[in-house]
Motif scaffolding. Sequence first.
Motif, mmCIF file in Angstrom:
data_model
loop_
_atom_site.group_PDB
_atom_site.id
_atom_site.type_symbol
_atom_site.label_atom_id
_atom_site.label_comp_id
_atom_site.label_asym_id
_atom_site.label_seq_id
_atom_site.Cartn_x
_atom_site.Cartn_y
_atom_site.Cartn_z
ATOM 1 N N ARG A 138 -2.617 -13.288 -4.013
ATOM 2 C CA ARG A 138 -2.639 -12.957 -2.595
ATOM 3 C C ARG A 138 -3.204 -11.576 -2.291
ATOM 4 N NH1 ARG A 138 0.644 -16.899 -3.545
ATOM 5 N NH2 ARG A 138 1.234 -18.377 -1.916
ATOM 6 N N SER A 139 -3.160 -10.700 -3.255
ATOM 7 C CA SER A 139 -3.624 -9.344 -2.979
ATOM 8 C C SER A 139 -4.011 -8.627 -4.262
ATOM 9 C CB SER A 139 -2.531 -8.549 -2.248
ATOM 10 O OG SER A 139 -2.912 -7.204 -2.101
ATOM 11 N N SER A 140 -5.148 -7.927 -4.208
ATOM 12 C CA SER A 140 -5.543 -7.092 -5.344
ATOM 13 C C SER A 140 -4.614 -5.904 -5.499
ATOM 14 C CB SER A 140 -6.977 -6.598 -5.152
ATOM 15 O OG SER A 140 -7.091 -5.834 -3.955
ATOM 16 N N MET A 141 -3.766 -5.634 -4.505
ATOM 17 C CA MET A 141 -2.790 -4.555 -4.591
ATOM 18 C C MET A 141 -1.825 -4.774 -5.755
ATOM 19 S SD MET A 141 -3.355 -2.191 -2.424
ATOM 20 C CE MET A 141 -1.826 -1.359 -2.783
ATOM 21 N N PHE A 142 -1.653 -6.030 -6.159
ATOM 22 C CA PHE A 142 -0.729 -6.301 -7.258
ATOM 23 C C PHE A 142 -1.126 -5.522 -8.503
ATOM 24 C CE2 PHE A 142 0.339 -8.649 -11.126
ATOM 25 C CZ PHE A 142 1.718 -8.717 -11.010
ATOM 26 N N TRP A 143 -2.400 -5.525 -8.846
ATOM 27 C CA TRP A 143 -2.854 -4.836 -10.050
ATOM 28 C C TRP A 143 -2.856 -3.327 -9.861
ATOM 29 C CZ3 TRP A 143 -2.113 -7.719 -13.876
ATOM 30 C CH2 TRP A 143 -2.341 -9.099 -13.810
ATOM 31 N N ARG A 144 -3.136 -2.859 -8.667
ATOM 32 C CA ARG A 144 -3.053 -1.417 -8.408
ATOM 33 C C ARG A 144 -1.614 -0.941 -8.553
ATOM 34 N NH1 ARG A 144 -4.884 1.704 -2.780
ATOM 35 N NH2 ARG A 144 -3.882 3.717 -3.277
ATOM 36 N N ILE A 145 -0.691 -1.723 -8.036
ATOM 37 C CA ILE A 145 0.729 -1.367 -8.147
ATOM 38 C C ILE A 145 1.167 -1.409 -9.608
ATOM 39 C CG2 ILE A 145 3.065 -2.159 -7.602
ATOM 40 C CD1 ILE A 145 1.955 -3.067 -4.872
ATOM 41 N N LEU B 298 0.831 -1.195 0.000
ATOM 42 C CA LEU B 298 0.000 0.000 0.000
ATOM 43 C C LEU B 298 0.871 1.252 0.000
ATOM 44 C CD1 LEU B 298 -2.747 1.359 0.130
ATOM 45 C CD2 LEU B 298 -2.705 1.095 2.636
ATOM 46 N N ASP B 299 1.944 1.233 0.794
ATOM 47 C CA ASP B 299 2.891 2.357 0.789
ATOM 48 C C ASP B 299 3.461 2.567 -0.606
ATOM 49 O OD1 ASP B 299 2.555 2.678 3.515
ATOM 50 O OD2 ASP B 299 4.412 1.633 4.047
ATOM 51 N N LEU B 300 3.796 1.469 -1.267
ATOM 52 C CA LEU B 300 4.395 1.560 -2.597
ATOM 53 C C LEU B 300 3.415 2.173 -3.598
ATOM 54 C CD1 LEU B 300 6.489 0.999 -4.774
ATOM 55 C CD2 LEU B 300 5.719 -1.394 -4.813
ATOM 56 N N ALA B 301 2.167 1.688 -3.577
ATOM 57 C CA ALA B 301 1.172 2.240 -4.500
ATOM 58 C C ALA B 301 0.995 3.740 -4.271
ATOM 59 C CB ALA B 301 -0.159 1.506 -4.318
ATOM 60 N N ARG B 302 0.899 4.143 -3.021
ATOM 61 C CA ARG B 302 0.709 5.569 -2.704
ATOM 62 C C ARG B 302 1.933 6.387 -3.107
ATOM 63 N NH1 ARG B 302 -2.015 4.830 3.334
ATOM 64 N NH2 ARG B 302 -4.173 4.481 2.609
ATOM 65 N N MET B 303 3.127 5.842 -2.900
ATOM 66 C CA MET B 303 4.343 6.558 -3.267
ATOM 67 C C MET B 303 4.349 6.864 -4.761
ATOM 68 S SD MET B 303 8.360 5.364 -2.960
ATOM 69 C CE MET B 303 8.276 4.323 -4.447
ATOM 70 N N ALA C 241 -0.635 -0.792 -12.203
ATOM 71 C CA ALA C 241 -1.138 0.430 -12.833
ATOM 72 C C ALA C 241 -0.328 1.643 -12.403
ATOM 73 C CB ALA C 241 -2.612 0.625 -12.484
ATOM 74 N N ALA C 242 0.092 1.677 -11.136
ATOM 75 C CA ALA C 242 0.890 2.793 -10.644
ATOM 76 C C ALA C 242 2.258 2.828 -11.320
ATOM 77 C CB ALA C 242 1.043 2.700 -9.124
ATOM 78 N N PHE C 243 2.836 1.671 -11.556
ATOM 79 C CA PHE C 243 4.091 1.620 -12.303
ATOM 80 C C PHE C 243 3.893 2.147 -13.727
ATOM 81 C CE2 PHE C 243 5.880 -1.575 -9.225
ATOM 82 C CZ PHE C 243 7.033 -0.872 -8.938
ATOM 83 N N GLY C 244 2.768 1.763 -14.318
ATOM 84 C CA GLY C 244 2.488 2.243 -15.665
ATOM 85 C C GLY C 244 2.351 3.749 -15.718
ATOM 86 N N ALA C 245 1.604 4.320 -14.761
ATOM 87 C CA ALA C 245 1.418 5.771 -14.725
ATOM 88 C C ALA C 245 2.733 6.496 -14.476
ATOM 89 C CB ALA C 245 0.397 6.136 -13.650
ATOM 90 N N SER C 246 3.661 5.819 -13.785
ATOM 91 C CA SER C 246 4.968 6.412 -13.486
ATOM 92 C C SER C 246 5.989 6.144 -14.584
ATOM 93 C CB SER C 246 5.501 5.858 -12.156
ATOM 94 O OG SER C 246 4.635 6.167 -11.092
ATOM 95 N N ARG C 247 5.531 5.513 -15.665
ATOM 96 C CA ARG C 247 6.426 5.179 -16.772
ATOM 97 C C ARG C 247 7.664 4.423 -16.280
ATOM 98 N NH1 ARG C 247 4.605 7.398 -21.340
ATOM 99 N NH2 ARG C 247 3.206 9.203 -21.221
ATOM 100 N N ALA C 248 7.383 3.395 -15.509
ATOM 101 C CA ALA C 248 8.470 2.586 -14.954
ATOM 102 C C ALA C 248 9.305 1.963 -16.065
ATOM 103 C CB ALA C 248 7.898 1.491 -14.060
ATOM 104 N N ARG C 249 10.572 1.799 -15.800
ATOM 105 C CA ARG C 249 11.462 1.137 -16.750
ATOM 106 C C ARG C 249 11.327 -0.369 -16.577
ATOM 107 N NH1 ARG C 249 17.365 3.354 -17.423
ATOM 108 N NH2 ARG C 249 17.075 1.940 -19.178
ATOM 109 N N ILE C 250 11.257 -1.068 -17.698
ATOM 110 C CA ILE C 250 11.077 -2.519 -17.684
ATOM 111 C C ILE C 250 12.385 -3.180 -18.103
ATOM 112 C CG2 ILE C 250 9.741 -4.450 -18.593
ATOM 113 C CD1 ILE C 250 7.488 -2.494 -19.198
ATOM 114 N N PHE C 251 12.866 -4.108 -17.278
ATOM 115 C CA PHE C 251 14.151 -4.764 -17.511
ATOM 116 C C PHE C 251 13.933 -6.246 -17.801
ATOM 117 C CE2 PHE C 251 14.900 -1.069 -14.886
ATOM 118 C CZ PHE C 251 16.012 -0.492 -15.471
ATOM 119 N N ASP C 252 14.842 -6.819 -18.562
ATOM 120 C CA ASP C 252 14.713 -8.225 -18.938
ATOM 121 C C ASP C 252 14.974 -9.164 -17.774
ATOM 122 O OD1 ASP C 252 14.019 -7.672 -21.536
ATOM 123 O OD2 ASP C 252 16.061 -7.830 -22.315
#
Length: 334
Positions: free
Chosen positions: A183-190, A145-150, A192-203
Motif C-alpha cells: 500500500r505504501s513505499s513508506m513501509f520500507w522507509r520506516i 510519514l510522521d513516524l519516519a521523520r520522528m 530503514a528508520a527503525f534499523g537506524a534507530s536500533r529498534a528492539r525486535i520482539f517475538d
Amino acid sequence: MNRRSLLLSLIGSVVPTSTFAQGRRPLRLLVHESVPRLDLLVDAISTSLPFGEIAVAAQEARPAQIVARFSAQANVAELPDLAILPTPDLAVQLANEGRTFPQVLESGFDVPHWRSEVFVLGHDPAVFVTRKGSIAEQDLPRTRLDLARMLEQGGNRFQGRAGIVNVGTDSVAYAIASQDSLRSSMFWRISAAFGASRARIFDTADELLSALSAGTIDFGYNIPITSARSFLRRDSEIEIIVPQDYVLGLPWCGLVPHGVTWPGPVPQAGGLVSLLTSQRVFDAFSEIGLITPQKPSVIENIQMIDPGPELLVFLDPLKRSRFLDLWFGLVVQN
C-alpha cells in the motif's frame, strides 16, 4: 490477559442435557494464543444455540501451530471442530490445500467469506502504541510519514527506544507487513528508520507491549488493536494511536477442518461455523476490539483485508524469502 498454557479445559458453561448425558464430547475450539478475554468469547459460543448451552473445550496455539494441526489430518481425533485464525493468508492456504470443509451459514448472518470455507469474523486494526508522557504530544506520529521523520530526525532520542515485532517468526506481523508494503513505499522507509534507530525486535506483539508497559521502549508499530486493548485494561498508561493516513484491518477467520464431525447439535446441517457468527459471538468480538460485520467501524481510512487467492503471493517461498531478506537487511543494521 496472562499467557495461558496451550490447553484450557472446559471453560465454557456446561448445562446437563440428554445430549451430553449420552456421552457426547464437548466442542473443540482452537484459537490463536493471546486472545484477549477468551472466557468471554467461549461463553458466547457456548450459549449461541437457541435450544441450550454447549460445552466448549478451548485450546490456544500460535497460527503456525494451528496450520500444522489442520495439515496433519491423518489423526482426526486431534483436529478441532472449529478454529479461529488471525492470519487470512494462512487460512486461504489451508482452504486451497483442501484442509477445510465448506459451511452454510444461518440466514441473516451473511459475512464475507472465500469459497464458503474461510469466514471473516471481524477485522483487527493495526495501530501504533506508546506510553503516556514518553513522547511529547506535539511529537507523537499520526501518520507513517510522521513516524519516519520522528525516527530519522530524533538523533539519539529513539536509539533502542522503539519496538517492532519480528515478521520472520510472527505470522500476524508478517501478514500485516506484507500487506502494508503493497500500500505504501513508506513501509520500507520506516523499516530503514527503525534499523537506524536500533529498534528492539520482539517475538510477539504481547512481548512488545510488555516492554512498553515496563518502560523499556516508548513506541511500537503495527500492533493489533485487540492486543493493545488487552494491555490497556491492565495498564492505563498505554496509549493507542490510530494512524490517520490509513489503517490495515487484518481479519480473524473462522474455519472448520475437513474430516471432522462434531457429534452435538448445530444450527443447521453443514453450518458449524454458525456458532462463530451468532449475535452473541459478534458482540464478544466487538468487546475485545474487532470490527465486526454487525458493527461498522468508527475508524476512518480503514482498509479491510479480506481472504482471497491474492494473499497466497507472499506465502510463496521465494517471495517470502526475498521479503524477509530485505526487511532484515534494513531493520538489523550492525
